[in-house]
Design an enzyme around this catalytic site. Structure first.
Site, short mmCIF file in Angstrom:
data_model
loop_
_atom_site.label_atom_id
_atom_site.label_comp_id
_atom_site.label_asym_id
_atom_site.label_seq_id
_atom_site.Cartn_x
_atom_site.Cartn_y
_atom_site.Cartn_z
N LYS A 418 0.85 -1.19 0.00
CA LYS A 418 0.00 0.00 0.00
C LYS A 418 0.88 1.24 0.00
O LYS A 418 1.87 1.30 0.74
CB LYS A 418 -0.88 0.00 1.25
CG LYS A 418 -1.54 1.35 1.54
CD LYS A 418 -2.00 1.48 2.99
CE LYS A 418 -2.33 2.93 3.33
NZ LYS A 418 -2.78 3.12 4.71
N TRP A 519 -9.51 0.45 1.40
CA TRP A 519 -10.57 1.15 2.15
C TRP A 519 -10.02 2.27 3.02
O TRP A 519 -10.58 2.59 4.07
CB TRP A 519 -11.39 0.17 3.00
CG TRP A 519 -11.89 -1.01 2.25
CD1 TRP A 519 -12.82 -1.01 1.23
CD2 TRP A 519 -11.50 -2.38 2.41
NE1 TRP A 519 -13.02 -2.28 0.78
CE2 TRP A 519 -12.23 -3.15 1.47
CE3 TRP A 519 -10.62 -3.04 3.26
CZ2 TRP A 519 -12.10 -4.53 1.36
CZ3 TRP A 519 -10.48 -4.41 3.16
CH2 TRP A 519 -11.20 -5.14 2.22
N HIS A 520 -8.93 2.88 2.58
CA HIS A 520 -8.33 3.95 3.36
C HIS A 520 -8.51 5.30 2.69
O HIS A 520 -7.63 6.16 2.74
CB HIS A 520 -6.84 3.66 3.60
CG HIS A 520 -6.58 2.44 4.43
ND1 HIS A 520 -5.32 1.89 4.59
CD2 HIS A 520 -7.44 1.66 5.14
CE1 HIS A 520 -5.42 0.81 5.37
NE2 HIS A 520 -6.70 0.66 5.71
N TYR A 521 -9.65 5.50 2.04
CA TYR A 521 -9.91 6.78 1.39
C TYR A 521 -10.11 7.87 2.44
O TYR A 521 -10.56 7.61 3.56
CB TYR A 521 -11.10 6.68 0.44
CG TYR A 521 -12.30 5.92 0.96
CD1 TYR A 521 -13.21 6.53 1.80
CD2 TYR A 521 -12.52 4.59 0.60
CE1 TYR A 521 -14.33 5.85 2.28
CE2 TYR A 521 -13.62 3.90 1.06
CZ TYR A 521 -14.51 4.53 1.91
OH TYR A 521 -15.60 3.85 2.39
#
Length: 585
Positions: A418, A519-521
């Site tokens: 990531k 899912w780290h927006y």
């Protein structure tokens, strides 16, 4: 010992029963201050007469909203409005083994609401009390010190707020064998030193915390409500806020309450007290908060007028600068049974990428092979993709690849990378005025060349990890070639982007073709553009935002610890300023 284990399993099973299985709202909701929105008797009215008023109305009972509510309720009357249900009686939320099922459930009552960005990447947002802590992989790790410093946070209060969360819902994981092999492989390829078990963000390899206890049961932000003053807190679930109400008679629009819809479709209003320090606080997340602001009339004037939304305040920056941390992964096949594990170990590199891993799969054989939830083109998830990308050939190939997936692909695991701080960002725009509909979201993955280069560096590190002797000894497989690893990932149905085979010839192309979300927006309501340093919405009175939409970067390797801390931190900060003395929390 066997009897004790049987007894514990029986208790866990009884706790997971839904009302239809022999429970009631009393048991389903756990706390007496949680109620269905439809239980309200007062009809929709434009008057505050005879209505209970609140010092704080929190829109969104999620990762930040729950600790915020628990803290503020120690001294003031608080109302939380959550559009989803409760997590306590939902086995898809409660158990580690059902992690994938929760994300695959696309029903209207699911804790997970799917959306697809215009980039073609499949994603999800939480729709449940407890927010993202109910549907994520559970990994808990604090923010990097630079994030706290750059944000101007009070370091002392930060270091008091993290432990408040940790002592209630965070656990040290029982390290799975897969995670041990992964840890040893990280160290073998130079992601050193080994820092052991720690919540802190430190370069090297470490084991972090988890929301799953030793029985595999998830503990969510909703359990932090146990720290609330029950006489001062009301939580309404299935309460979908439609918009914030403003008094526009003064120089600046002044938040006065909200309109919300219950599970039966009936409209209600909730109002603040007349105290100038009372507030509506938006904690709807990076997707929901800019959407709520615009539906309430705060945002780019032209965009609001196009949808016939009355403009309360023009702000061109609402919904702008939203970003997602791109993730790419390599599949690791095994010739031995693999225990299911979610994220437990992480490699924090100095090249701007984080390396994590998961293994196994929790669903049954049939549900794995035939139902793919949000990954299924055949259930219409392509509807939000621009027609130019939605050709019949693409859809047909997508469906075929999903149906032809061999069972063996679920017998191994994934090693992923990531990006830590992507420079690429995008925008969020309203498509409809119905709050239940997802807005249009564009993240512009790898638009900035530095992001693409960091992804290439990350994939090279992941390939070395996967090829490490520690992994091959564990998986009982021959050392895979880089070409084989890359092509297995390219052929998998992981997004709706056209694929290029043999991408080992171009790792840049591999990164673009196989990009996923983790899912780290974040972003869309940045400090200095939409909110001030105290997170109050610029140009308004009595309106504040407390969630990740205010972040300019995703904190740490995984942000949930910091968002949880943020709720507690801001609650204490608000109380101290309002009371003029140390808060009784």
């Amino acid at each position: 010992m066997a009897v004790l284990k049987l007894f514990i399993c029986l208790i866990l099973w009884l706790n997971s029963l839904s009302p239809l299985q022999g429970g009631s709202d009393k048991y389903e909701f756990r706390y007496p201050f949680i109620k269905r929105a439809g239980s309200l008797s007062s009809p929709f009215s434009s008057s505050k007469t005879d209505q209970v008023t609140y010092d704080y109305i929190i829109v969104g009972g999620g990762t930040a909203g729950c600790p915020l509510a628990a803290t503020l309720s120690r001294n003031f009357r608080v109302l939380v409005l959550e559009r989803g249900g409760v997590p306590f009686s939902n086995p898809n939320v409660s158990f580690l083994g059902n992690f994938h099922i929760s994300l695959a459930d696309t029903s209207p009552s699911s804790a997970s609401q799917p959306f697809v960005s215009t980039d073609g990447v499949i994603n999800a947002r939480a729709r449940v009390l407890g927010g993202g802590t109910c549907i994520n992989a559970g990994f808990y790790t604090r923010a990097n010190s630079g994030f706290i410093r750059r944000g101007g946070w009070d370091a002392r209060l930060v270091n008091e707020s993290y432990p408040w969360v940790e002592k209630q819902i965070v656990h040290q994981p029982r390290l799975a064998q897969w995670q041990r092999a992964f840890k040893d492989s990280l160290l073998d390829v130079g992601v050193t030193p080994f820092n052991g078990f720690t919540y802190d963000h430190i370069f090297g390899t470490k084991v972090g915390g988890t929301l799953f206890d030793r029985f595999g049961r998830r503990h969510t932000a909703a359990e932090l409500l146990a720290s609330a003053n029950p006489k001062m807190l009301t939580v309404l679930v299935y309460a979908t806020v439609q918009k914030v109400l403003f008094d526009q008679t003064g120089k600046r629009p002044r938040a006065m309450g909200v309109v919300f819809k219950d599970e039966n479709g009936n409209l209600h209003q909730a109002f603040l007290t007349n105290n100038r320090r009372s507030e509506v606080i938006l904690s709807c997340g990076a997707i929901g908060t800019p959407q709520m602001l615009m539906l309430s009339g705060i945002g780019p004037r032209a965009e609001l007028q196009k949808l016939n939304i009355s403009v309360v305040l023009h702000n061109e920056f609402v919904g702008k600068g939203i970003a997602d941390n791109p993730m790419n992964s390599l599949f690791v096949p095994t010739n031995r049974p693999v225990e299911q594990s979610l994220i437990q170990t992480v490699g924090i590199t100095k090249k701007g990428v984080y390396i994590e891993s998961s293994s196994g799969f929790g669903q049954s054989r049939d549900s794995i092979h035939w139902h793919h939830g949000i990954m299924s083109a055949e259930i219409g998830q392509l509807a939000t993709i621009p027609p130019v990308q939605r050709t019949p050939q693409v859809i047909k190939a997508f469906i075929k690849r999903k149906r032809d997936l061999p069972h063996e692909v679920f017998k191994g695991g994934f090693v992923l990378e990531k990006l830590a701080r992507p420079l690429s960002s995008g925008h969020l725009n309203l498509v409809k005025t119905n709050i239940d509909d997802n807005p249009s979201i564009t993240f512009n993955y790898f638009r900035h060349p530095r992001d693409l280069q960091q992804c290439v560096d990350g994939i090279r590190t992941v390939a070395k990890v996967v090829q490490s002797k520690h992994f091959t000894d564990f998986t009982k497989c021959d050392k895979p070639t880089v070409e084989k690893l890359l092509n297995m990932s390219v052929k998998a149905n992981i997004n709706l982007i056209p694929k290029h085979i043999n991408d080992n010839k171009s790792l840049e192309q591999f990164c673009k073709d196989t990009v996923l979300t983790i899912w780290h927006y974040h972003g869309g309501c940045h400090v200095g553009k939409v909110v001030n340093p105290d997170l109050k919405v610029i140009g308004t009175n009595r309106l504040r935002i407390v969630d990740g939409s205010t972040f300019s970067e995703s904190p740490g390797t995984n942000p949930q610890a910091t968002v949880l801390m943020m709720g507690r931190y801001m609650g204490v900060k608000i109380l101290r300023r309002r009371l003029g003395k140390p808060a009784n929390v």
